[in-house]
Design an enzyme around this catalytic site. Structure first.
Site, PDB file in Angstrom:
ATOM      1  N   LYS A 111       0.833  -1.206   0.000  1.00 30.20           N
ATOM      2  CA  LYS A 111       0.000   0.000   0.000  1.00 30.20           C
ATOM      3  C   LYS A 111       0.869   1.258   0.000  1.00 30.20           C
ATOM      4  O   LYS A 111       0.557   2.239  -0.672  1.00 30.20           O
ATOM      5  CB  LYS A 111      -0.959  -0.019   1.187  1.00 30.20           C
ATOM      6  CG  LYS A 111      -2.097  -0.996   0.926  1.00 30.20           C
ATOM      7  CD  LYS A 111      -3.151  -1.009   1.985  1.00 30.20           C
ATOM      8  CE  LYS A 111      -4.282  -1.930   1.566  1.00 30.20           C
ATOM      9  NZ  LYS A 111      -4.864  -2.680   2.651  1.00 30.20           N
ATOM     10  N   LYS A 190      -4.362  -7.853  -9.545  1.00 30.16           N
ATOM     11  CA  LYS A 190      -5.381  -8.397  -8.651  1.00 30.16           C
ATOM     12  C   LYS A 190      -6.570  -7.431  -8.608  1.00 30.16           C
ATOM     13  O   LYS A 190      -6.362  -6.216  -8.487  1.00 30.16           O
ATOM     14  CB  LYS A 190      -4.786  -8.540  -7.235  1.00 30.16           C
ATOM     15  CG  LYS A 190      -5.807  -8.957  -6.183  1.00 30.16           C
ATOM     16  CD  LYS A 190      -5.282  -8.730  -4.783  1.00 30.16           C
ATOM     17  CE  LYS A 190      -6.161  -7.866  -3.945  1.00 30.16           C
ATOM     18  NZ  LYS A 190      -7.172  -8.319  -3.110  1.00 30.16           N
ATOM     19  N   LYS A 193     -10.678  -3.205  -4.538  1.00 27.79           N
ATOM     20  CA  LYS A 193     -11.379  -1.926  -4.390  1.00 27.79           C
ATOM     21  C   LYS A 193     -10.379  -0.782  -4.430  1.00 27.79           C
ATOM     22  O   LYS A 193     -10.667   0.298  -4.916  1.00 27.79           O
ATOM     23  CB  LYS A 193     -12.123  -1.869  -3.060  1.00 27.79           C
ATOM     24  CG  LYS A 193     -13.180  -2.897  -2.907  1.00 27.79           C
ATOM     25  CD  LYS A 193     -13.835  -2.752  -1.531  1.00 27.79           C
ATOM     26  CE  LYS A 193     -14.338  -4.074  -1.018  1.00 27.79           C
ATOM     27  NZ  LYS A 193     -13.387  -4.745  -0.115  1.00 27.79           N
TER      28      LYS A 193
END
Ligand code: ADP
Ligand code: TRP
Length: 322
Positions: A111, A190, A193
């Protein structure tokens, strides 16, 4: 009977990766196990800082699950934050979790690499997830492959806690179905969201069409043979086609003569058909938020009765009861 538990973040609309990676297995398991299923709104808060949006996504995710067949009479279904014991346990666990363990988290590193400015919540996300699992004495945790390390972290935390205080926690096992381990998004990464590459389960038909048409493929001409195993579009098609259709499509790929546009149209039809009955169910819940809230409240009460027993055991072990 094994106790199966898993959660999903309401950080955006739920997509077909969530469905095939986790929701479908969970819904099936309600018939053969003691199922604990919840919407992890505290986890979503690590990336979503818009109160109205979080609130909306939370109820929408609950409605999605119910529409897809989760039966509140056969499972315990609730919203994470309705059981505040989880944040208490999370603190206790964080004091028993080494920094190094969290620093090795792929999900955290990934992230940050994508530009997310990390908050402390994001860093200790796996501790809250461990609390989610250990609080309810879960035996089995069905998740997609991306969550494998989080389950390992949970097991590490439980193991070292048990070493220190005796047999306090049940040791959970992750359950990762290999064929649905990672469902690609429309860009081939992948589906997630947080990557903006999703096909949402309950998108309207127009949006579905737009997304399916955007699925990235190579530029092999229509007449040339194509490799299904290297095709992102085929990887998504696989989830919707019956076995005979799948082998037929494979042959058409290998033979040549079928363009990606044609495959996309066929995929779109299958997709719409697949979720059609659930779409009907969803309307019912959309029109009755009161009923949905009542289901969730009942679930939270049941979950809390389990949580309070575990937390008492933990507090006694660590010396917080006095
Ligand atoms: P997202 O990455 O979209 O935010 P979550 O982290 O909330 O999804 O994941 C919820 C569940 O769905 C997890 O069990 C996760 O492993 C599974 N899942 C999410 N995306 C995929 C995917 N592309 N393929 C397979 N499983 C997935
Ligand atoms: N981290 C999980 C995900 O993003 C969601 C989650 C939170 C979870 N708590 C959990 C999954 C407990 C299984 C069990 O998918």
């Amino acid at each position: 009977m094994a106790r199966v538990l898993s959660g999903i973040q309401p950080s955006g609309s739920l997509h077909i990766g969530n469905y095939f990676g986790m929701m479908k297995q969970m819904i099936k398991l309600q018939n053969s196990s003691e199922l604990f299923c919840f919407i992890v709104n505290y986890h979503a808060m690590t990336s979503l800082h818009d109160g109205d949006e979080l609130k909306k996504n939370t109820i929408e995710a609950a409605i999605d699950f119910l529409a897809l067949g989760l039966d509140p009479d056969k499972s315990i279904f609730w919203i994470q934050s309705d059981v505040p014991e989880v944040t208490e346990l999370s603190w206790i666990l964080s004091c028993h979790t080494s920094l190094g363990l969290l620093e090795r988290s792929h999900s955290y590193k990934d992230k940050i690499a994508r530009g997310l400015i990390p908050n402390t919540g994001l860093f200790i996300y796996p501790v809250l997830m461990a609390a989610d699992i250990l609080l309810y004495d879960a035996n089995i945790v069905p998740v997609g492959k991306d969550q494998k390390q989080h389950i390992e972290i949970t097991r590490d935390i439980a193991g070292s806690f048990n070493n220190t205080y005796g047999d306090i926690f049940v040791m959970p096992e992750g359950e990762i179905s290999e064929e649905t381990a990672v469902i690609p998004g429309i860009d081939g990464q992948k589906m997630s969201k947080s990557y903006g590459n999703t096909i949402n389960i309950f998108d309207d038909e127009k949006t579905l069409k737009k997304k399916v048409m955007k699925i990235v493929t190579d530029s092999t001409p229509i007449e040339d043979p194509k490799d299904p195993d290297k095709c992102n579009l085929f990887s998504i098609y696989k989830f919707f086609a019956a076995d005979s259709m799948l082998s037929d499509m494979k042959e058409r790929y290998l033979k040549g003569g079928t363009g990606y546009g044609q495959v996309k149209n066929e995929l779109l039809d299958l997709l719409i058909e697949y979720f059609k009955p659930y779409r009907e169910n969803r309307k019912q819940f959309e029109n009755d938020h009161g009923e949905v809230r009542a289901i969730l409240k009942k679930g939270a009460d049941k979950a809390r009765s389990v949580a309070s027993i575990t937390l008492k055991r933990v507090k006694e072990a660590v010396g917080i009861n006095y």
